[in-house]
Design a protein around this motif. Structure first.
Motif, PDB file in Angstrom:
ATOM      1  N   UNK A 174      56.359  62.379  73.851  1.00  0.00           N
ATOM      2  CA  UNK A 174      56.525  61.331  73.379  1.00  0.00           C
ATOM      3  C   UNK A 174      54.917  60.897  74.074  1.00  0.00           C
ATOM      4  N   UNK A 175      54.770  61.646  75.467  1.00  0.00           N
ATOM      5  CA  UNK A 175      53.257  61.078  76.261  1.00  0.00           C
ATOM      6  C   UNK A 175      52.747  61.893  76.441  1.00  0.00           C
ATOM      7  N   UNK A 176      51.395  61.498  75.948  1.00  0.00           N
ATOM      8  CA  UNK A 176      49.972  62.600  75.771  1.00  0.00           C
ATOM      9  C   UNK A 176      49.941  63.718  76.896  1.00  0.00           C
ATOM     10  N   UNK A 177      49.256  64.514  76.282  1.00  0.00           N
ATOM     11  CA  UNK A 177      49.056  65.600  77.912  1.00  0.00           C
ATOM     12  C   UNK A 177      48.176  65.911  77.984  1.00  0.00           C
ATOM     13  N   UNK A 178      47.106  65.340  77.781  1.00  0.00           N
ATOM     14  CA  UNK A 178      45.856  64.670  77.774  1.00  0.00           C
ATOM     15  C   UNK A 178      44.939  64.222  78.798  1.00  0.00           C
ATOM     16  N   UNK A 192      60.028  54.622  73.832  1.00  0.00           N
ATOM     17  CA  UNK A 192      60.381  53.851  74.915  1.00  0.00           C
ATOM     18  C   UNK A 192      60.573  54.979  76.372  1.00  0.00           C
ATOM     19  N   UNK A 193      59.950  53.470  77.030  1.00  0.00           N
ATOM     20  CA  UNK A 193      60.041  54.001  78.537  1.00  0.00           C
ATOM     21  C   UNK A 193      60.500  52.760  79.384  1.00  0.00           C
ATOM     22  N   UNK A 194      60.178  53.608  80.758  1.00  0.00           N
ATOM     23  CA  UNK A 194      60.765  52.212  82.166  1.00  0.00           C
ATOM     24  C   UNK A 194      59.944  52.759  82.882  1.00  0.00           C
ATOM     25  N   UNK A 195      59.889  51.030  83.403  1.00  0.00           N
ATOM     26  CA  UNK A 195      58.802  50.890  84.521  1.00  0.00           C
ATOM     27  C   UNK A 195      58.771  51.506  85.787  1.00  0.00           C
ATOM     28  N   UNK A 196      60.277  52.083  86.792  1.00  0.00           N
ATOM     29  CA  UNK A 196      60.835  52.759  87.280  1.00  0.00           C
ATOM     30  C   UNK A 196      60.417  54.420  87.104  1.00  0.00           C
ATOM     31  N   UNK A 197      60.343  54.872  85.993  1.00  0.00           N
ATOM     32  CA  UNK A 197      60.010  56.188  85.687  1.00  0.00           C
ATOM     33  C   UNK A 197      58.040  56.641  85.572  1.00  0.00           C
ATOM     34  N   UNK A 254      56.944  59.103  86.210  1.00  0.00           N
ATOM     35  CA  UNK A 254      56.830  60.366  85.828  1.00  0.00           C
ATOM     36  C   UNK A 254      56.745  60.657  84.259  1.00  0.00           C
ATOM     37  N   UNK A 255      57.423  59.742  83.483  1.00  0.00           N
ATOM     38  CA  UNK A 255      56.967  59.874  82.222  1.00  0.00           C
ATOM     39  C   UNK A 255      56.257  59.557  81.633  1.00  0.00           C
ATOM     40  N   UNK A 256      55.467  58.531  82.612  1.00  0.00           N
ATOM     41  CA  UNK A 256      53.539  57.897  82.088  1.00  0.00           C
ATOM     42  C   UNK A 256      54.237  56.832  80.864  1.00  0.00           C
ATOM     43  N   UNK A 257      54.505  56.314  81.080  1.00  0.00           N
ATOM     44  CA  UNK A 257      54.956  55.035  80.593  1.00  0.00           C
ATOM     45  C   UNK A 257      54.268  54.911  79.197  1.00  0.00           C
TER      46      UNK A 257
END
Length: 421
Positions: free
Chosen positions: A290-294, A345-350, A352-355
């Motif tokens: 889901x995270x934008x590659x750019x 969905x994201x997690x604030x402690x993650x 690396x996945x770029x919330x």
């Protein structure tokens, strides 16, 4: 192989660094993201605007090809003959709460391939076909439940020597190790079924895993657009859906694709290609999901392709150092789910996945949902932690690390109650 796996574990466990730098200098500082220009979701490759649903359907087909050519690889169009075999039924599982079924999916034309072993829990109290969450698990069906009579998987597992895996084979200590990610009681009490299978049944997750998986018989490894493991796992989810459509206890029009991390990437790609999925849920799917590659934040295309060279099409590596040249970005992938419901969905402690990149990926699907008279997220404001937002498209940023929690499932169940049931 071990080097890749250890690197992956370190990446997944890493959290934000105070000086704004991630692992080995990767960026965790919003001020250092820089500027970028996303491909216009409603302008096709010929520069023509997409103004109607009919225009979108044509452009959608082109976008699928662009993602197949440049990111995930081309899913083989060849149909595969399947044979479904029910191996076990427990009419009173989980202390009478559920009916539990185990089904093996065999590939008729490829008897050398192992089957996909599917574990399904149905609400015992239901008197009509029920909607189902379909997701792959990371460590075998024996790890999603503590029930002692679920067979221990004999397939390749991550970890050469540990308590839960010895010489890449599961041990008894692996039983129930990820129960927290699969709150089966909660799911069936809400009137939903859960279907899961080990992603390694489709292809083992290491660079040479394709030799024993579905890609050993389908695809062409010499082509730059040959499908990667993400594509294979997405394909496998559709084959499980093939079975679910034959099961009278399942409402086949309400099958929800769900996935976490790398399987979140696969769940979205499955839902984009296969419109039989009624909704899609991507839990911390990050780069390539889901995270934008750019966005230069957290994991990058280059790191993804370096750490996991088998996940994507070979051509994707050509963009390692020139991401701006990619003809697509992930908001367009998410938009391929429209007009069906989508949850990111994201997690604030993650980090690396770029919330924020995941939020923006969901946000930029809005124009397509509007073509269908629907509201996507309906907000441009990144929400506070544990404050879900959205309408047909939903998003939340949970407290905690890279994981799937009861909090996440509560949101997904509410989402399904409102938009899928």
């Amino acid at each position: 192989m071990t080097r890749f796996l250890l690197l992956a574990i370190l990446i997944l466990l890493s959290g934000p660094i105070a000086n704004g730098q991630g692992p080995e200098g990767y960026n965790y500082d919003e001020a250092k993201v820089g500027t970028y220009t996303l491909p216009d979701l409603l302008v096709n490759t010929k520069g023509k605007p997409v103004k109607t649903k009919a225009d979108w359907r044509n452009w959608r087909a082109e976008l699928l090809k662009l993602f197949a050519e440049n990111v995930y690889g081309q899913t083989p169009a060849k149909s595969v003959k399947l044979r479904f075999q029910t191996t076990s039924v427990d009419e009173s599982a989980l202390n009478g709460l559920a009916v539990r079924k185990q089904v093996s999916i065999f590939f008729v034309d490829y008897p050398q391939l192992p089957p996909i072993d599917v574990l399904i829990y149905f609400p015992k109290a239901s008197t009509k076909p029920v909607p189902v969450f379909l997701g792959l698990n990371f460590c075998g069906n024996h790890c999603v439940t503590a029930e002692a009579d679920i067979p221990l998987s004999t397939r390749w597992m991550m970890g050469e020597n540990s308590d839960v895996s010895n010489n890449n084979k599961a041990t008894e200590k692996a039983r129930g190790m990820q129960v927290r990610r699969w709150p089966i009681d909660m799911i069936v009490k809400r009137g939903y079924a859960l279907a899961t299978a080990y992603y390694g049944d489709i292809e083992p997750d290491y660079p040479q895993g394709w030799h024993t998986g579905i890609r050993s018989v389908l695809g062409d490894t010499t082509k730059a657009n040959n499908w990667g493991a993400i594509g294979a796992w997405a394909w496998g989810m559709s084959r499980i859906l093939d079975y679910l459509q034959t099961d009278p206890a399942i409402d086949a029009k309400r099958v929800i694709s769900i996935g976490h991390s790398r399987i979140g990437k696969a769940a979205v790609w499955a839902g984009a290609q296969d419109e039989r999925f009624a909704a899609v849920i991507a839990n911390e799917s990050g780069e390539g999901g889901a995270a934008l590659a750019r966005r230069y934040y957290g994991e990058t295309v280059e790191r993804l392709n370096t750490s996991f060279p088998h996940w994507f099409a070979p051509r994707y590596k050509a963009y390692n150092k020139r991401v701006a040249d990619l003809p697509v970005d992930q908001h367009e992938l998410l938009a391929l789910v429209a007009p069906r419901p989508l949850y990111v969905a994201s997690a604030d402690g993650d980090q690396w996945s770029d919330p924020k990149g995941e939020f923006l990926g969901a946000l930029h699907t809005e124009p397509v949902y509007q073509l269908y008279g629907k509201t996507g997220l309906g907000t441009t404001v990144f929400p506070a932690v544990n404050q879900p937002v959205g309408q047909t498209v939903r998003y939340h940023d949970r407290t905690g690390k890279h994981d799937v929690t009861d909090y996440d499932w509560e949101q997904y169940l509410r989402f399904a109650d409102e938009l899928v049931r």
